[in-house]
Design a protein around this motif. Sequence first.
Motif, PDB file in Angstrom:
ATOM      1  N   LYS A 146       0.826  -1.207   0.000  1.00 51.08           N
ATOM      2  CA  LYS A 146       0.000   0.000   0.000  1.00 51.08           C
ATOM      3  C   LYS A 146       0.860   1.256   0.000  1.00 51.08           C
ATOM      4  O   LYS A 146       0.542   2.259  -0.625  1.00 51.08           O
ATOM      5  N   ALA A 147       1.975   1.171   0.715  1.00 47.29           N
ATOM      6  CA  ALA A 147       2.844   2.339   0.805  1.00 47.29           C
ATOM      7  C   ALA A 147       3.622   2.538  -0.490  1.00 47.29           C
ATOM      8  O   ALA A 147       3.982   3.653  -0.843  1.00 47.29           O
ATOM      9  N   ALA A 148       3.888   1.437  -1.182  1.00 46.59           N
ATOM     10  CA  ALA A 148       4.678   1.542  -2.413  1.00 46.59           C
ATOM     11  C   ALA A 148       3.772   1.926  -3.586  1.00 46.59           C
ATOM     12  O   ALA A 148       2.630   2.300  -3.404  1.00 46.59           O
ATOM     13  N   GLY A 149       4.310   1.806  -4.784  1.00 41.82           N
ATOM     14  CA  GLY A 149       3.544   2.234  -5.956  1.00 41.82           C
ATOM     15  C   GLY A 149       3.569   3.738  -6.044  1.00 41.82           C
ATOM     16  O   GLY A 149       3.893   4.421  -5.068  1.00 41.82           O
ATOM     17  N   LEU A 150       3.260   4.275  -7.177  1.00 40.62           N
ATOM     18  CA  LEU A 150       3.226   5.735  -7.289  1.00 40.62           C
ATOM     19  C   LEU A 150       1.778   6.156  -7.514  1.00 40.62           C
ATOM     20  O   LEU A 150       1.021   6.274  -6.580  1.00 40.62           O
ATOM     21  N   GLY A 151       1.387   6.346  -8.762  1.00 41.16           N
ATOM     22  CA  GLY A 151       0.014   6.765  -9.039  1.00 41.16           C
ATOM     23  C   GLY A 151      -0.955   5.601  -9.063  1.00 41.16           C
ATOM     24  O   GLY A 151      -0.610   4.476  -8.717  1.00 41.16           O
ATOM     25  N   GLN A 152      -2.173   5.905  -9.480  1.00 42.92           N
ATOM     26  CA  GLN A 152      -3.229   4.901  -9.501  1.00 42.92           C
ATOM     27  C   GLN A 152      -3.452   4.410 -10.931  1.00 42.92           C
ATOM     28  O   GLN A 152      -3.514   5.214 -11.857  1.00 42.92           O
ATOM     29  N   SER A 153      -3.648   3.127 -11.054  1.00 43.86           N
ATOM     30  CA  SER A 153      -4.036   2.577 -12.356  1.00 43.86           C
ATOM     31  C   SER A 153      -5.472   2.994 -12.640  1.00 43.86           C
ATOM     32  O   SER A 153      -6.281   3.109 -11.725  1.00 43.86           O
ATOM     33  N   PRO A 154      -5.811   3.204 -13.920  1.00 41.98           N
ATOM     34  CA  PRO A 154      -7.242   3.362 -14.227  1.00 41.98           C
ATOM     35  C   PRO A 154      -7.955   2.074 -13.821  1.00 41.98           C
ATOM     36  O   PRO A 154      -7.331   1.018 -13.731  1.00 41.98           O
ATOM     37  N   THR A 155      -9.255   2.180 -13.598  1.00 38.38           N
ATOM     38  CA  THR A 155     -10.003   0.972 -13.256  1.00 38.38           C
ATOM     39  C   THR A 155     -11.116   0.731 -14.265  1.00 38.38           C
ATOM     40  O   THR A 155     -12.013  -0.053 -14.030  1.00 38.38           O
ATOM     41  N   ALA A 156     -11.049   1.412 -15.385  1.00 42.23           N
ATOM     42  CA  ALA A 156     -12.016   1.158 -16.459  1.00 42.23           C
ATOM     43  C   ALA A 156     -11.248   0.959 -17.754  1.00 42.23           C
ATOM     44  O   ALA A 156     -10.096   1.344 -17.871  1.00 42.23           O
ATOM     45  N   LYS A 157     -11.936   0.346 -18.691  1.00 41.28           N
ATOM     46  CA  LYS A 157     -11.327   0.051 -19.989  1.00 41.28           C
ATOM     47  C   LYS A 157     -10.914   1.347 -20.676  1.00 41.28           C
ATOM     48  O   LYS A 157     -11.642   2.334 -20.656  1.00 41.28           O
ATOM     49  N   ASN A 158      -9.774   1.312 -21.301  1.00 42.29           N
ATOM     50  CA  ASN A 158      -9.260   2.489 -21.999  1.00 42.29           C
ATOM     51  C   ASN A 158     -10.137   2.829 -23.197  1.00 42.29           C
ATOM     52  O   ASN A 158     -10.278   2.024 -24.109  1.00 42.29           O
ATOM     53  N   PRO A 159     -10.734   4.018 -23.213  1.00 42.95           N
ATOM     54  CA  PRO A 159     -11.595   4.357 -24.358  1.00 42.95           C
ATOM     55  C   PRO A 159     -10.807   4.780 -25.595  1.00 42.95           C
ATOM     56  O   PRO A 159     -11.378   4.910 -26.673  1.00 42.95           O
ATOM     57  N   ASP A 160      -9.512   5.000 -25.453  1.00 38.53           N
ATOM     58  CA  ASP A 160      -8.727   5.518 -26.574  1.00 38.53           C
ATOM     59  C   ASP A 160      -8.140   4.408 -27.425  1.00 38.53           C
ATOM     60  O   ASP A 160      -8.043   3.266 -27.014  1.00 38.53           O
ATOM     61  N   ARG A 161      -7.715   4.816 -28.612  1.00 37.67           N
ATOM     62  CA  ARG A 161      -7.222   3.889 -29.592  1.00 37.67           C
ATOM     63  C   ARG A 161      -5.754   4.193 -29.875  1.00 37.67           C
ATOM     64  O   ARG A 161      -5.326   5.345 -29.807  1.00 37.67           O
ATOM     65  N   TYR A 162      -5.001   3.171 -30.198  1.00 39.22           N
ATOM     66  CA  TYR A 162      -3.582   3.348 -30.522  1.00 39.22           C
ATOM     67  C   TYR A 162      -3.315   2.683 -31.859  1.00 39.22           C
ATOM     68  O   TYR A 162      -3.931   1.681 -32.189  1.00 39.22           O
ATOM     69  N   GLU A 163      -2.410   3.260 -32.584  1.00 39.32           N
ATOM     70  CA  GLU A 163      -2.104   2.683 -33.887  1.00 39.32           C
ATOM     71  C   GLU A 163      -0.628   2.397 -34.023  1.00 39.32           C
ATOM     72  O   GLU A 163       0.198   2.919 -33.278  1.00 39.32           O
ATOM     73  N   GLN A 164      -0.326   1.570 -35.000  1.00 42.82           N
ATOM     74  CA  GLN A 164       1.076   1.256 -35.270  1.00 42.82           C
ATOM     75  C   GLN A 164       1.383   1.577 -36.712  1.00 42.82           C
ATOM     76  O   GLN A 164       0.505   1.511 -37.576  1.00 42.82           O
ATOM     77  N   LYS A 165       2.606   1.934 -36.949  1.00 42.47           N
ATOM     78  CA  LYS A 165       3.021   2.227 -38.318  1.00 42.47           C
ATOM     79  C   LYS A 165       4.381   1.587 -38.560  1.00 42.47           C
ATOM     80  O   LYS A 165       5.304   1.750 -37.768  1.00 42.47           O
ATOM     81  N   PHE A 166       4.449   0.844 -39.630  1.00 42.58           N
ATOM     82  CA  PHE A 166       5.729   0.255 -40.042  1.00 42.58           C
ATOM     83  C   PHE A 166       6.368   1.215 -41.034  1.00 42.58           C
ATOM     84  O   PHE A 166       5.702   1.712 -41.932  1.00 42.58           O
ATOM     85  N   TYR A 167       7.640   1.459 -40.874  1.00 43.27           N
ATOM     86  CA  TYR A 167       8.274   2.476 -41.694  1.00 43.27           C
ATOM     87  C   TYR A 167       9.668   2.026 -42.095  1.00 43.27           C
ATOM     88  O   TYR A 167      10.420   1.497 -41.268  1.00 43.27           O
ATOM     89  N   TYR A 168       9.983   2.222 -43.344  1.00 44.73           N
ATOM     90  CA  TYR A 168      11.307   1.863 -43.856  1.00 44.73           C
ATOM     91  C   TYR A 168      11.948   3.127 -44.407  1.00 44.73           C
ATOM     92  O   TYR A 168      11.309   3.882 -45.125  1.00 44.73           O
ATOM     93  N   THR A 169      13.185   3.352 -44.050  1.00 44.62           N
ATOM     94  CA  THR A 169      13.828   4.588 -44.472  1.00 44.62           C
ATOM     95  C   THR A 169      15.329   4.383 -44.634  1.00 44.62           C
ATOM     96  O   THR A 169      15.892   3.403 -44.148  1.00 44.62           O
ATOM     97  N   ASP A 170      15.953   5.346 -45.337  1.00 48.22           N
ATOM     98  CA  ASP A 170      17.414   5.265 -45.479  1.00 48.22           C
ATOM     99  C   ASP A 170      18.088   5.621 -44.158  1.00 48.22           C
ATOM    100  O   ASP A 170      18.929   4.892 -43.668  1.00 48.22           O
TER     101      ASP A 170
END
Lengths: 1001, 413, 94
Positions: A146-170
């Motif tokens: 209880k004393a350890a840890g820093l902030g609080q985890s959310p307790t509901a499902k994340n409503p946001d979306r994340y994307e990935q992009k594959f990229y090839y470059t010189d």
Amino acid sequence: MSNQNRTIYGGKVNREKPINFVFNGKSYIGYQGDTLASALLANDVHLIGRSFKYHRARGILTAGSEEPNAIVQLGLGARTEPNIRATEVELYEGLEASSQNCWPSVNFDIGAMNNFLSRIFPAGFYYKTFKWPPSMWLFYEHFIRKAAGLGQSPTAKNPDRYEQKFYYTDITIVGGGISGLLAALGAGRSGCKVLLIDENPELGGYLLDYNFSINEKDGKKWLKKIIEELDGLANVTILKRTTAMGYYDYNYLTALEKVTNHHVEFSNTLPRERYWRIRSKKVILAQGAFERPLVFADNDRPGIMMASAGQKYLSRYGVLPGKSVVLFTNNDHAYLTAFEFVEKGAKVTVVDTRDLLNARISEKCKLLNIKVFKSYSVIKTYGDKKVNRIEIQQVDKNQNQLTGEVENIHTDCVLMSGGWNPAVQLFSQSRGKLKYDLKINTFVPDKIIENQKIIGSNNGQFNLQENLNESFEAGIAAANELNFNSVEKVNWTGKEEIEFTHSDVEPYMLGKKKVTKGSKHFIDFQNDVTAADIFLAQREGYISVEHTKRYTTTGMGTDQGKTSNVNALALMSHIHNKPVDEIGHTTFRPPYAPQTIGAIAGRSVDKLFDPVRKTSIHEWHVENKAVFEDVGQWKRPYYFPQNKEDIHQAVKRECLAVRNSLGILDASTLGKIDLQGPDAAKFLNMIYTNAWSKLEIGSCRYGLMCNEHGMIFDDGVTSRLGENHYHMTTTTGGAARVMSWLEEFLQTEWLDMKVFCTSVTEQWAVLSISGPNSRKFLEDLTNIDLSKENFPFMKFREGEVCGVKARIFRISFTGELSYEVNVPARYGRYVWEKFMEHGKKYNITPYGTETMHVLRAEKGFIIVGQDTDGSVTPSDMNMDWIVSKKKEDFLGKRSYTRSDTVRHDRKKFVGLLVNDKKTILPEGSHIVEKALKQPPMKMLGHITSSYYSPTLGYPIALAMLKDGISKMGEQVVVPLMNGKIIEATVTDTIFYDKEGKRNNE
Amino acid sequence: MKYSLYNLVKNSFSYHENWEKAWSSPDLKPEYDVVIVGGGGHGLGTAYYLAKEFGVKNIAVLEKGWIGGGNTGRNTTIIRSNYLWDESAALYNHAVNLWEGLSSELNFNVMFSQRGLFHLAHSVHDMQEITRRGYSNYLNGIDAEILNQDQVAKKIPHINVNGRYPVLGALLQRRAGTARHDAVAWGYARAAENLGVDIIQNCEVKGIDISNGKVVGLQTTKGSVKVDKVGLVPAGHSSVLANMAGFSLPINSVPLQALVSEPVKPILDCVIMSNSVHVYVSQSDKGELVVGAGSDAYNSYSQRGSFDMIEHMMAPLVELFPIFSRLKMLRSWGGIVDVTPDRSPIIGKTPVKDLFINCGWGTGGFKATPGSAHVFAETVFRGEPNDIAAPFSLERHFSGALVDEAAAAAVAH
Amino acid sequence: MFIINCPYCGERDQTEFTCHGEAHIARPDNPSEISDEEWGRYLFFRENPKGTHFERWTHDHGCRRWFNVMRDTVTDQIIKTYKMGEAKPEISNE
């Protein structure tokens, strides 16, 4: 009063655009362009959070991603995020943040009691106590957790979306400071594809905060022009707000782009963050350096910050963090900040650990009325929630001790500068080797492993003039090495008022006595690791850097030691009186900065977590309310409840329909492999345990596949379609594995065999009809002669069914007269519906996998993976009949003669009938030698399959039983976990139609 | 000096300046009765039990780097004994029994926290598997509870039981849990040194001297040493050491990665494992989520893995716990695991007389530490494995008597 | 994350491939004539070298061909890829 610490002019925030935000429940106003940290400082909020262990008051130490102290809980509800660095959060309207690790409030924190008890909580105290009594550890641990840890985890499902992009470059360039920009310009002008990544919202890095000149003109204007040119180059892509996180083998970089984190409104169309996965021919690292804190007693109070951070708050945000300021430094460059503060109206005192001072600097200090204490050190600070006074004392370098009178200075802000550490994290992730540079007293890149360059202050090079030209040339050279044309070199003259020269690490002020007597010289701010802790670790033998790190937890906070590492190592070097190079350093691991778990998961969440495989008939099953089960990636109908039937009622009805009239199963998921080639039969002879040479065209045969260890791993029916053409079926879950298995042997072992394998699982829909009426039913729908004489059991015919080209296999997994009708997948649903319509008169009943399992169990047919488990041979399953004695060789054969496989008491496949004719034994329960009141009990085997048999009217079970064949007719006992003991009789595995008449009808 | 709250308070008055070394750095002696090669938990534990239970006096542990620096300090700290086969159950449960008294025995808090472990079942097939294993555990005297979906949802707040692969149930072992990995190495080291064991770090074995088929000495980076018996416990380098002694092993060394999140306040108070969705996670006392999954499939000694394994840990984690999506991955790392064909260890004799080996623990060695060390100590002392160790001989690969925990998890039909 | 030069398709990302362990382990021609120990060695025992390793990979998400890779297990650097049936390359003593 709002924005009381804002300077009258200056900074790059937009004072026309006020932004409302809330911190710890109180409303404030900042400006567009502020970070949460700068806006809080502007509003004279210095106490941001509480430290991990001692709950000490903590403020803002830095102005960037290395911040260990000012980490907050950001946002509310499902969108709340813990441990966010206030120094990186761009202010947006309505932002809400709060302090972490404090209760009831950051101002009055009960946990701060730990600070008073801190004497009994040195590093590793928990290893020495809480051991007694052993049963109490969970109790103690509850409070520790209880004393350890820093902030609080959310307790509901994340409503946001994340994307990935594959990229090839010189070329990928990490860091958009002056070095990165010029390298990008050099490479960009050469015409190669360049990706430039910078974690800030604005390019320019360090030079945005300091004054400098290029060719004796204002450097800021020049910088703007450089960025404009880069923006105009089509082959250069610039990613701002993007942090390069991981550097993996073969120049594989991962980077996290904040897309909408700083937006006022949450976006429905844009992701919150985008995860870049970048493969580059070449990487140029230009990440710059972090300023190093100085280590002195109580160096952690709010109001004490890095000089470069003070500079940034003042010059970029127009915030004056204090009016009566002390600069504590060991190098020249930090004086620039002192001058800047004086210019903006602060009173500045300098405490310099060195005794000699550059004459130009001395003069300017005099001119600006800056008092300089040379060869002095800050030895202690005071102030409850913000620094208000410091003590300084002279340093006798030769004696390595403090001397003379202790002097007091009243102050509201201490700026400290202990020199600079190149940000070698990514370099080190790429396996680059580091060396300790005695001139600037820090680790710098030494040996490069990847196809990579490292430039500027990231490479330990702090001179502006040299960085300008070398960085540009590095960009050109990189392009050159990738065979792009050279472009003209440019000669810029760059100048800062004071150049960075060198700095010492200052361990001497930690004269041993001073450290251990109770005061706290913080090394790692976030994890509350003090110099005394480092001493303690050495004293107790934890002298390897890794041991020191793990014992004290230094460098293990969310900042991963960006501000603490070098000081910890320098202190160890001091304690052991060994060069830092010999002390070594810990390994830098990905990621460079904490990265969002959801972003790494990307779109592989919810329905896209794993693809769903559906048969061509799937939607019919859905419409007809099938309950599905997951079999690998497939969705298979488990049963088809009617009205309000439960599984038992439905399965009973389905079973009886098959036994009495007609049932239909969607068997499309079954693996199907098309084998062609002149050596196909020879190949099958090696793959299966039985013989295949004599199988006639138009015939089907059941086969078992074993691995070389002799254990069953798949089974199925294979049919000969033509001279050199076979159709193999596999289990649903085993299809891909069998395909690879066949390919492996064809491509690695028997290269001379001419056989092609093609997976055709998804090309065919399989409608398995079963029951005494199946012939009558099917006759109306096909042009194939189904008569017993012309189409007997285990034969295959081609023709039309419902006008669709079809293959019919007369094989049976239910023991009833059955036909497996294969039609091209696109006609699957069409034929199915025709069947359902035409079958009404036979009460055609769709059934699911559970009914299939019951029916086959009544017949004693095995299911590989349920009745077998990868440790059973064909002989264990009483299937010696399918193991050829004549064939010289097949996969697995050799293993059958080993001592363990010829053991007589191996477990054998048997049937079980419970004596009470009622109890359905749990699948997985065990037969024991003797039922005892309580475990342990010696086990003889286990139940592999167990069902109520609607056909027979009582339960049946299949089991693996030690020496089971010789136990036929004997009584066995199965103890259940609830204490009941079930008695059963060992039987044959075939419970119904032992002679196998029905499928031969 | 004994570790206790009393001594902690007492030492606070002298600013903790009087604590003794937990272990020292002695010089390598010219001769030992037993040398243990490998200073991880298993090796240090072996030395400890040899000294404590079998009275062997002259023992050294040689560690090529720093003690506990291999897999002991790189794992996800899960401890359980709910294995399917009797042989495994006996071995791992022996370990759990020892874990329960280990902090007291070593006078060093290894923080064995029996917070319970759930193996999730996501299909009918999974349910059959956990039921079979649960019954096998139960009858072997290992605690096991088979839970249905509702019970799982109730016992594990925030778990998503209705995902792409719904959670249909779980096998719960309450005696399972986690421990503080580093502390295990340190605790054994300190206790072993108190019994006279020499713990020698930065000492790499470069050669094994064999005379007439018997091990007689070792060549190390700190000089040569004569030995009567040698125990090899070199996880991650088992094949390298075996090759030095002239034999090979049924082992592949592959990368295994793990990671932690940033610390947060308590949110998960048990250990979760899912073989089908393929991730395991617990929350450390510091507040970090500790996450692991599968190993890479290629051999490597680089202590690095590929990024897609990380991706394949995070997606299952979010699938099971959508609330963790916004948390941050803080640190990832790799270890080298020595994988045997049946995923069971090799403990026992080698073709070289008086040279014994304890290796091949694959991805699951930490949980066995005290049990492994204890049975191996006896094996080294007596020259023969005891009943618990006997099924794990090298010879099983010739007879076919594998202890196939990998096969037991079986395959979907 | 390696880049693997498939002998049939060219350079591709590691994620398209699967590794299948040590290469050049021929299945005995006469399994019935060898001892349990020899059979056990064929089935299970591997070189597992710290250094140059010869191993089999498949291009699963590509041409589905099996081929051999010569790779250093310490640096993870791929030295060479070559088709099945081609001779095992020499290890240079650099």
